[in-house]
Scaffold this motif. Sequence first.
Motif: not given
Lengths: 116, 113
Positions: A94, A102, B32, B34, B49-51, B94, B96-99
Amino acid sequence: AQSVTQPDARVTVSEGASLQLRCKYSYSGTPYLFWYVQYPRQGLQLLLKYYSGDPVVQGVNGFEAEFSKSNSSFHLRKASVHWSDSAVYFCVLSSIASSSFSKLVFGQGTSLSVVP
Amino acid sequence: AQTIHQWPVAEIKAVGSPLSLGCTIKGKSSPNLYWYWQATGGTLQQLFYSITVGQVESVVQLNLSASRPKDDQFILSTEKLLLSHSGFYLCAWSRDNSGNTLYFGEGSRLIVV
Protein backbone atom coordinates in the motif's frame (compact mmCIF):
# COMPACT_ATOMS: atom_id res chain seq x y z
CA ALA A 1 4.23 1.82 -10.98
CA GLN A 2 3.64 -0.30 -7.95
CA SER A 3 3.77 -4.07 -8.15
CA VAL A 4 4.06 -7.13 -5.97
CA THR A 5 5.54 -10.42 -7.10
CA GLN A 6 5.17 -13.71 -5.30
CA PRO A 7 7.39 -15.98 -7.38
CA ASP A 8 6.12 -19.25 -5.96
CA ALA A 9 2.55 -20.09 -6.91
CA ARG A 10 2.60 -23.31 -4.85
CA VAL A 11 4.75 -24.44 -1.94
CA THR A 12 4.62 -27.83 -0.23
CA VAL A 13 6.34 -28.43 3.09
CA SER A 14 6.30 -31.17 5.66
CA GLU A 15 4.62 -30.60 8.99
CA GLY A 16 7.16 -29.34 11.50
CA ALA A 17 9.49 -27.97 8.84
CA SER A 18 10.42 -24.33 8.50
CA LEU A 19 8.78 -22.11 5.90
CA GLN A 20 9.66 -19.11 3.82
CA LEU A 21 7.26 -17.50 1.36
CA ARG A 22 8.86 -14.95 -0.89
CA CYS A 23 7.57 -11.50 -1.78
CA LYS A 24 9.23 -8.82 -3.90
CA TYR A 25 7.76 -5.38 -4.37
CA SER A 26 8.35 -2.44 -6.64
CA TYR A 27 7.59 1.03 -5.30
CA SER A 28 9.58 4.24 -5.38
CA GLY A 29 8.37 5.53 -2.04
CA THR A 30 8.15 4.06 1.44
CA PRO A 31 5.66 1.20 1.38
CA TYR A 32 3.19 -0.23 3.81
CA LEU A 33 3.44 -4.01 3.50
CA PHE A 34 1.08 -6.69 4.66
CA TRP A 35 0.71 -10.45 4.61
CA TYR A 36 -2.81 -11.83 4.52
CA VAL A 37 -3.93 -15.45 4.67
CA GLN A 38 -6.99 -16.91 3.00
CA TYR A 39 -8.34 -20.26 4.17
CA PRO A 40 -10.52 -22.22 1.74
CA ARG A 41 -13.79 -20.52 0.88
CA GLN A 42 -13.16 -17.71 3.37
CA GLY A 43 -12.22 -14.06 3.41
CA LEU A 44 -8.73 -12.74 4.06
CA GLN A 45 -7.23 -12.42 7.51
CA LEU A 46 -4.32 -10.18 8.43
CA LEU A 47 -1.17 -12.01 9.53
CA LEU A 48 1.13 -9.05 10.03
CA LYS A 49 2.04 -5.61 8.74
CA TYR A 50 5.07 -3.39 8.36
CA TYR A 51 5.00 0.39 8.41
CA SER A 52 8.43 1.38 9.70
CA GLY A 53 11.01 0.64 12.38
CA ASP A 54 12.30 -2.84 13.16
CA PRO A 55 12.48 -4.68 9.83
CA VAL A 56 11.41 -7.95 11.44
CA VAL A 57 7.74 -7.90 12.37
CA GLN A 58 5.92 -10.53 14.36
CA GLY A 59 2.46 -11.71 13.43
CA VAL A 60 -0.14 -14.16 14.58
CA ASN A 61 0.33 -17.92 14.91
CA GLY A 62 4.14 -17.74 14.99
CA PHE A 63 4.56 -16.00 11.64
CA GLU A 64 7.11 -13.26 11.11
CA ALA A 65 8.30 -11.26 8.11
CA GLU A 66 11.44 -9.34 7.32
CA PHE A 67 11.44 -6.11 5.35
CA SER A 68 14.49 -5.38 3.22
CA LYS A 69 14.62 -2.05 1.43
CA SER A 70 17.83 -2.94 -0.40
CA ASN A 71 16.30 -6.13 -1.78
CA SER A 72 12.75 -4.74 -2.13
CA SER A 73 11.52 -7.81 -0.33
CA PHE A 74 9.13 -8.76 2.45
CA HIS A 75 9.50 -12.51 2.97
CA LEU A 76 7.23 -14.41 5.34
CA ARG A 77 8.69 -17.05 7.66
CA LYS A 78 7.62 -19.60 10.20
CA ALA A 79 9.91 -21.84 12.21
CA SER A 80 7.62 -24.88 12.33
CA VAL A 81 4.49 -25.27 10.22
CA HIS A 82 1.31 -27.06 11.19
CA TRP A 83 -1.19 -28.74 8.88
CA SER A 84 -3.66 -25.95 9.73
CA ASP A 85 -1.34 -23.45 8.04
CA SER A 86 -2.40 -24.82 4.65
CA ALA A 87 -3.94 -21.83 2.88
CA VAL A 88 -3.23 -19.14 0.29
CA TYR A 89 -0.96 -16.34 1.41
CA PHE A 90 -1.05 -12.88 -0.15
CA CYS A 91 1.63 -10.23 0.03
CA VAL A 92 0.12 -6.74 -0.24
CA LEU A 93 1.61 -3.31 -0.86
CA SER A 94 0.00 0.00 0.00
CA SER A 95 1.26 3.44 -0.83
CA ILE A 96 1.38 5.92 2.04
CA ALA A 97 -1.14 8.76 2.04
CA SER A 98 -1.08 9.18 -1.71
CA SER A 99 -3.69 10.90 -3.76
CA SER A 100 -4.74 7.49 -5.05
CA PHE A 101 -7.04 6.63 -2.21
CA SER A 102 -6.07 3.48 -0.33
CA LYS A 103 -4.73 1.75 -3.37
CA LEU A 104 -3.57 -1.71 -2.46
CA VAL A 105 -1.64 -3.97 -4.77
CA PHE A 106 -1.99 -7.68 -4.17
CA GLY A 107 0.49 -10.32 -5.17
CA GLN A 108 -0.76 -13.37 -7.03
CA GLY A 109 -0.77 -15.44 -3.89
CA THR A 110 1.17 -18.52 -2.80
CA SER A 111 -0.78 -21.67 -2.08
CA LEU A 112 0.79 -23.50 0.85
CA SER A 113 0.21 -27.20 1.41
CA VAL A 114 1.48 -28.76 4.62
CA VAL A 115 1.81 -32.53 4.34
CA PRO A 116 2.34 -35.15 7.07
CA ALA B 1 -15.59 -4.89 18.42
CA GLN B 2 -16.22 -4.31 14.74
CA THR B 3 -17.90 -6.94 12.63
CA ILE B 4 -18.38 -7.21 8.90
CA HIS B 5 -21.08 -9.33 7.34
CA GLN B 6 -21.63 -10.15 3.69
CA TRP B 7 -24.70 -11.62 2.04
CA PRO B 8 -25.52 -13.88 0.36
CA VAL B 9 -22.82 -16.44 1.05
CA ALA B 10 -23.20 -17.91 -2.42
CA GLU B 11 -25.38 -17.53 -5.50
CA ILE B 12 -25.87 -19.26 -8.81
CA LYS B 13 -27.35 -16.87 -11.34
CA ALA B 14 -28.14 -16.93 -15.04
CA VAL B 15 -26.41 -14.74 -17.61
CA GLY B 16 -28.42 -11.57 -18.08
CA SER B 17 -30.06 -11.68 -14.66
CA PRO B 18 -29.63 -8.94 -12.04
CA LEU B 19 -27.38 -9.20 -9.00
CA SER B 20 -27.18 -7.53 -5.63
CA LEU B 21 -24.51 -8.30 -3.03
CA GLY B 22 -24.52 -6.63 0.35
CA CYS B 23 -22.07 -5.78 3.08
CA THR B 24 -22.69 -4.37 6.56
CA ILE B 25 -20.16 -3.11 9.09
CA LYS B 26 -21.08 -2.84 12.73
CA GLY B 27 -19.17 -1.15 15.51
CA LYS B 28 -17.33 1.45 13.43
CA SER B 29 -18.68 4.81 12.37
CA SER B 30 -17.69 6.29 9.02
CA PRO B 31 -15.51 3.42 7.84
CA ASN B 32 -13.81 3.42 4.46
CA LEU B 33 -15.41 0.62 2.46
CA TYR B 34 -14.15 -1.44 -0.44
CA TRP B 35 -15.31 -4.09 -2.89
CA TYR B 36 -12.80 -6.59 -4.24
CA TRP B 37 -13.21 -9.32 -6.84
CA GLN B 38 -11.25 -12.54 -6.90
CA ALA B 39 -11.34 -14.89 -9.86
CA THR B 40 -11.11 -18.58 -8.99
CA GLY B 41 -7.54 -19.25 -7.90
CA GLY B 42 -6.55 -15.68 -8.62
CA THR B 43 -5.50 -12.53 -6.89
CA LEU B 44 -7.71 -9.70 -5.65
CA GLN B 45 -8.74 -6.75 -7.76
CA GLN B 46 -10.18 -3.62 -6.19
CA LEU B 47 -13.51 -2.66 -7.76
CA PHE B 48 -14.87 0.25 -5.73
CA TYR B 49 -14.18 2.28 -2.63
CA SER B 50 -16.20 4.69 -0.55
CA ILE B 51 -15.21 7.12 2.16
CA THR B 52 -18.67 8.42 3.02
CA VAL B 53 -22.36 7.85 2.51
CA GLY B 54 -23.48 8.44 -1.06
CA GLN B 55 -19.95 8.69 -2.43
CA VAL B 56 -18.48 5.78 -4.36
CA GLU B 57 -15.44 5.73 -6.61
CA SER B 58 -14.90 3.14 -9.32
CA VAL B 59 -11.46 1.61 -9.74
CA VAL B 60 -12.08 -0.72 -12.67
CA GLN B 61 -14.91 -1.08 -15.13
CA LEU B 62 -16.52 -4.50 -15.01
CA ASN B 63 -20.14 -3.58 -15.80
CA LEU B 64 -20.83 -3.43 -12.09
CA SER B 65 -21.99 -0.60 -9.86
CA ALA B 66 -21.79 0.10 -6.16
CA SER B 67 -23.72 2.25 -3.75
CA ARG B 68 -23.46 3.29 -0.14
CA PRO B 69 -27.01 4.04 1.02
CA LYS B 70 -26.08 4.10 4.71
CA ASP B 71 -22.90 4.70 6.69
CA ASP B 72 -22.62 1.01 7.52
CA GLN B 73 -23.81 -0.51 4.25
CA PHE B 74 -22.16 -1.11 0.87
CA ILE B 75 -24.01 -2.67 -2.05
CA LEU B 76 -22.59 -4.17 -5.26
CA SER B 77 -24.98 -4.69 -8.13
CA THR B 78 -25.58 -5.08 -11.83
CA GLU B 79 -28.68 -5.30 -13.97
CA LYS B 80 -27.22 -7.89 -16.35
CA LEU B 81 -24.74 -10.52 -15.30
CA LEU B 82 -21.99 -11.78 -17.60
CA LEU B 83 -20.19 -15.11 -17.40
CA SER B 84 -17.05 -13.15 -16.53
CA HIS B 85 -18.66 -11.91 -13.32
CA SER B 86 -18.21 -15.33 -11.75
CA GLY B 87 -15.85 -15.33 -8.80
CA PHE B 88 -15.52 -14.41 -5.17
CA TYR B 89 -16.55 -10.94 -4.01
CA LEU B 90 -15.02 -9.54 -0.89
CA CYS B 91 -16.08 -6.50 1.07
CA ALA B 92 -13.56 -4.80 3.33
CA TRP B 93 -13.30 -1.81 5.60
CA SER B 94 -10.47 0.33 6.97
CA ARG B 95 -10.18 3.16 9.45
CA ASP B 96 -8.71 5.71 7.09
CA ASN B 97 -7.12 6.10 3.71
CA SER B 98 -3.48 6.21 4.73
CA GLY B 99 -2.68 2.65 3.79
CA ASN B 100 -4.14 1.26 6.96
CA THR B 101 -5.15 -2.31 7.53
CA LEU B 102 -8.08 -3.78 5.63
CA TYR B 103 -10.53 -6.05 7.42
CA PHE B 104 -12.33 -8.43 5.12
CA GLY B 105 -15.70 -10.06 5.19
CA GLU B 106 -16.22 -13.76 4.57
CA GLY B 107 -17.02 -13.16 0.93
CA SER B 108 -19.82 -13.99 -1.48
CA ARG B 109 -19.26 -16.65 -4.10
CA LEU B 110 -20.99 -16.04 -7.42
CA ILE B 111 -21.38 -18.57 -10.21
CA VAL B 112 -22.89 -17.27 -13.43
CA VAL B 113 -24.26 -19.94 -15.76
